[in-house]
Write a protein that holds these residues in place. Structure first.
Motif, PDB file in Angstrom:
ATOM      1  N   ARG A   1       0.834  -1.207   0.000  1.00 10.54           N
ATOM      2  CA  ARG A   1       0.000   0.000   0.000  1.00 10.54           C
ATOM      3  C   ARG A   1       0.866   1.253   0.000  1.00 10.54           C
ATOM      4  N   ALA A   2       1.950   1.239   0.798  1.00 10.13           N
ATOM      5  CA  ALA A   2       2.848   2.394   0.835  1.00 10.13           C
ATOM      6  C   ALA A   2       3.451   2.669  -0.535  1.00 10.13           C
ATOM      7  N   HIS A   3       3.909   1.605  -1.213  1.00 11.69           N
ATOM      8  CA  HIS A   3       4.541   1.786  -2.517  1.00 11.69           C
ATOM      9  C   HIS A   3       3.524   2.238  -3.563  1.00 11.69           C
ATOM     10  N   CYS A   4       2.331   1.656  -3.547  1.00 11.04           N
ATOM     11  CA  CYS A   4       1.312   2.060  -4.523  1.00 11.04           C
ATOM     12  C   CYS A   4       0.851   3.497  -4.275  1.00 11.04           C
ATOM     13  N   ASN A   5       0.732   3.883  -3.013  1.00  6.95           N
ATOM     14  CA  ASN A   5       0.360   5.264  -2.708  1.00  6.95           C
ATOM     15  C   ASN A   5       1.433   6.253  -3.165  1.00  6.95           C
ATOM     16  N   LEU A   6       2.694   5.872  -2.982  1.00  7.45           N
ATOM     17  CA  LEU A   6       3.774   6.738  -3.460  1.00  7.45           C
ATOM     18  C   LEU A   6       3.769   6.811  -4.986  1.00  7.45           C
ATOM     19  N   GLY A   7       3.486   5.684  -5.630  1.00 10.02           N
ATOM     20  CA  GLY A   7       3.373   5.707  -7.090  1.00 10.02           C
ATOM     21  C   GLY A   7       2.294   6.672  -7.547  1.00 10.02           C
ATOM     22  N   ASP A   8       1.187   6.699  -6.805  1.00  5.39           N
ATOM     23  CA  ASP A   8       0.084   7.590  -7.141  1.00  5.39           C
ATOM     24  C   ASP A   8       0.487   9.052  -6.983  1.00  5.39           C
ATOM     25  N   THR A   9       1.104   9.375  -5.877  1.00  5.45           N
ATOM     26  CA  THR A   9       1.450  10.786  -5.651  1.00  5.45           C
ATOM     27  C   THR A   9       2.513  11.270  -6.633  1.00  5.45           C
ATOM     28  N   TYR A  10       3.477  10.421  -6.965  1.00  8.48           N
ATOM     29  CA  TYR A  10       4.483  10.829  -7.936  1.00  8.48           C
ATOM     30  C   TYR A  10       3.884  10.949  -9.338  1.00  8.48           C
ATOM     31  N   ALA A  11       2.835  10.190  -9.611  1.00  8.52           N
ATOM     32  CA  ALA A  11       2.145  10.330 -10.900  1.00  8.52           C
ATOM     33  C   ALA A  11       1.442  11.680 -10.997  1.00  8.52           C
ATOM     34  N   TRP A  12       0.866  12.161  -9.889  1.00  3.67           N
ATOM     35  CA  TRP A  12       0.213  13.471  -9.917  1.00  3.67           C
ATOM     36  C   TRP A  12       1.225  14.608 -10.038  1.00  3.67           C
ATOM     37  N   THR A  13       2.389  14.451  -9.419  1.00  8.93           N
ATOM     38  CA  THR A  13       3.335  15.567  -9.390  1.00  8.93           C
ATOM     39  C   THR A  13       4.332  15.554 -10.543  1.00  8.93           C
ATOM     40  N   GLY A  14       4.373  14.466 -11.326  1.00  9.95           N
ATOM     41  CA  GLY A  14       5.218  14.467 -12.518  1.00  9.95           C
ATOM     42  C   GLY A  14       6.543  13.760 -12.400  1.00  9.95           C
ATOM     43  N   HIS A  15       6.749  13.014 -11.317  1.00  8.77           N
ATOM     44  CA  HIS A  15       7.959  12.183 -11.198  1.00  8.77           C
ATOM     45  C   HIS A  15       7.610  10.796 -11.747  1.00  8.77           C
ATOM     46  N   TYR A  16       7.522  10.681 -13.058  1.00  9.13           N
ATOM     47  CA  TYR A  16       6.904   9.507 -13.657  1.00  9.13           C
ATOM     48  C   TYR A  16       7.744   8.241 -13.542  1.00  9.13           C
ATOM     49  N   GLU A  17       9.045   8.346 -13.710  1.00  6.47           N
ATOM     50  CA  GLU A  17       9.877   7.153 -13.559  1.00  6.47           C
ATOM     51  C   GLU A  17       9.811   6.637 -12.125  1.00  6.47           C
ATOM     52  N   ARG A  18       9.891   7.544 -11.169  1.00 10.34           N
ATOM     53  CA  ARG A  18       9.788   7.147  -9.772  1.00 10.34           C
ATOM     54  C   ARG A  18       8.423   6.523  -9.490  1.00 10.34           C
ATOM     55  N   ALA A  19       7.393   7.087 -10.100  1.00  6.92           N
ATOM     56  CA  ALA A  19       6.045   6.547  -9.924  1.00  6.92           C
ATOM     57  C   ALA A  19       5.985   5.104 -10.412  1.00  6.92           C
TER      58      ALA A  19
END
Length: 525
Positions: free
Chosen positions: A181-199
């Motif tokens: 859940r932590a990793h998927c939530n971080l993927g979501d937030t980085y997708a909104w902010t534009g850190h796509y590779e990290r997402a």
């Protein structure tokens, strides 16, 4: 099977009271990793007044129900009430579940609570995390708080991310699930902010952990974010079907269903399917912020503004800009503004409200100074380009979007650049081909129309000798629009051709396909 057995056990009237707390805890954990939320909510609701329960168990029920309601369309207000009820009960010796409930109040995503309200609860959680040893409880709280901290620009987020364990005991399914859940939530937030590779990195690991923990809901949350990322990257093949499949698998999940409708609205808009785009955007609950996922509602409002502008309805676009910006300002999370501010600026300028457009761009600029958000920063460049429209500002904004891997966004801005006098007809031809590769028929036709009106010679796209019974490129476009229910008038507007030309193309297309207009529409639905 386990969740059905647990539901039956806790509902059994003859169950010994001593067994209830353990089974209720187990049912809650199963429900939070599963997709069948409504049935579990009903069972737990009936148990609230059971005289056999302790106050601690009632508080656990309140929080579990609240967490499930937060995922369920129409239940966000009740979710907050359940959390409040849990907090009013006498404190339990082990209040981990209560803290997870507080973490829900700390999230700015749901309902209309402001960023200041969320920060107050976040401070409670962050203080507790600092005193916790490594383990499932700390990972659970980190999973609940990290994405919010990143999106509001809170300090120390990277240090908190490093508190996540790299691996956990595979036999401890709860801990594995919380890491997922932590990793998927971080993927979501980085997708909104534009850190796509990290997402994508966090989504890959999050989904893998969710599979190991047998947590289908967490896995689908990660897959839903991946769908949104693929839309942004221009990887549209099969995307509509993937979105439908995730929505159908999680019909009672507000976060998943609304995000999939957002992506489908974007796709429909790019395909010039205006009626479907409107249905999808409205299905995100954008018109009812109290029962919506805030970033999705804000992005859907931006999509609807674009739809209204494409249709020439400037008054409606301006009104939508007002409502979307009001929600954004109320929430105060400007990292979600990338899919709204450029569209709102366009609407304000079209409506003769340049002062409102400039004020919004300036406010966005000021907010970004405290955020690590490449996509909103690129969106600000787009908004500035609309305010000062010349080839260099649009080219610069297009370049920033292209560098982030956003081909459709970049193409739209490059189109504006090409249209600055003198019109660059060669660039418009190239953009038409780029749009076609992505499946954006309306945009491709618009570019050719703009080049034509600028006096350029347009390569013929009519059927030629040698197509025989195969569809020409133009007829393929016609078939695509017919299958989406477009009328002849709408096809003419979309492809910038006359009604009589449309009628001729429609007749040839249906003849070659050996079908009727109605059958073609039915086969596509």
């Amino acid at each position: 099977m386990a969740i059905d057995q647990l539901r039956a056990l806790v509902a059994a009237p003859g169950l010994p009271a001593a067994e209830l707390p353990r089974l209720i805890t187990a049912l809650g954990r199963c429900a939070l990793s599963d997709t069948r939320h409504d049935a579990v909510i009903a069972v737990l609701d009936r148990l609230r007044t059971d005289p056999r329960l302790t106050e601690q168990t009632r508080a656990e029920i309140d929080v579990t129900v609240a967490l499930l309601m937060a995922r369920t369309p129409g239940d966000l207000a009740n979710s907050a009430e359940a959390i409040t009820a849990a907090m009013k009960r006498p404190p339990a010796a082990d209040d981990d579940r209560r803290l997870r409930g507080i973490a829900l109040l700390a999230m700015p995503y749901f309902g209309t609570q402001t960023i200041d309200e969320c920060r107050r609860w976040q401070d409670v959680i962050c203080q507790r995390i600092g005193r916790l040893p490594p383990g499932a409880t700390r990972t659970t709280l980190l999973a609940s708080i990290l994405q919010s901290r990143h999106e509001i620009g809170a300090p120390g987020v990277d240090e908190m991310i490093r508190l996540l364990p790299s691996e956990v005991d595979p036999a401890d399914h709860n801990h594995v699930q919380q890491l997922a859940r932590a990793h998927c939530n971080l993927g979501d937030t980085y997708a909104w902010t534009g850190h796509y590779e990290r997402a994508r990195e966090f989504l890959r690991s999050g989904v893998a952990h969710a599979v190991r923990a047998a947590a289908p809901y967490v896995r689908d949350i990660g897959d839903a974010t991946a769908v949104r990322l693929d839309w942004l990257a221009g990887d549209w093949a099969g995307l509509d079907r993937r979105a439908d499949a995730l929505g159908e698998a999680n019909p009672h999940s507000l976060p998943i269903v609304s995000e999939m409708r957002l992506v489908q609205g974007w796709l429909a808009l790019a395909h010039a399917d205006w009626s479907r785009a409107e249905r999808c955007f409205l299905a995100t609950r954008m018109s009812d912020p109290d029962s919506a996922v805030a970033p999705v509602a804000i992005a859907a409002t931006g999509g609807m503004i674009s739809l209204r502008l494409d249709r020439g309805d400037i008054a409606s676009a301006s009104a939508l800009a007002d409502s979307g910006v009001a929600l954004l300002r109320h929430k105060g999370v400007w990292s979600w503004a990338g899919d709204l501010v450029p569209q709102a600026v366009q609407a304000y300028l079209a409506a003769g409200r340049p002062d409102d457009a400039r004020a919004l761009a300036d406010e966005f600029d000021a907010a970004l100074t405290t955020l690590d958000a490449p996509y909103p920063a690129a969106a600000l460049a787009a908004a500035r380009a609309y305010l000062v429209p010349d080839r260099s500002t649009f080219d610069s904004a297009a370049g920033r979007h292209r560098a982030l891997g956003l081909p459709y966004h970049a193409a739209r801005l490059a189109e504006h650049a090409a249209c600055q006098p003198p019109v660059d007809t060669d660039a418009l031809h190239r953009l038409a081909q780029e749009y076609e590769r992505m499946g954006a028929a309306m945009a491709a036709a618009r570019c050719r129309h703009l080049a034509r009106t600028a006096g350029a010679a347009i390569p013929s796209r009519r059927g030629r000798r040698g197509y025989g019974n195969r569809l020409s490129p133009r007829e393929a476009e016609i078939a695509h629009l017919l299958a989406r229910g477009h009328t002849n008038r709408e096809i003419a507007e979309t492809l910038f051709i006359s009604r009589s030309t449309v009628e001729q193309h429609v007749a040839n297309t249906l003849r070659k396909l050996g079908t009727s207009r109605r059958d073609l529409l039915n086969s596509a639905s």
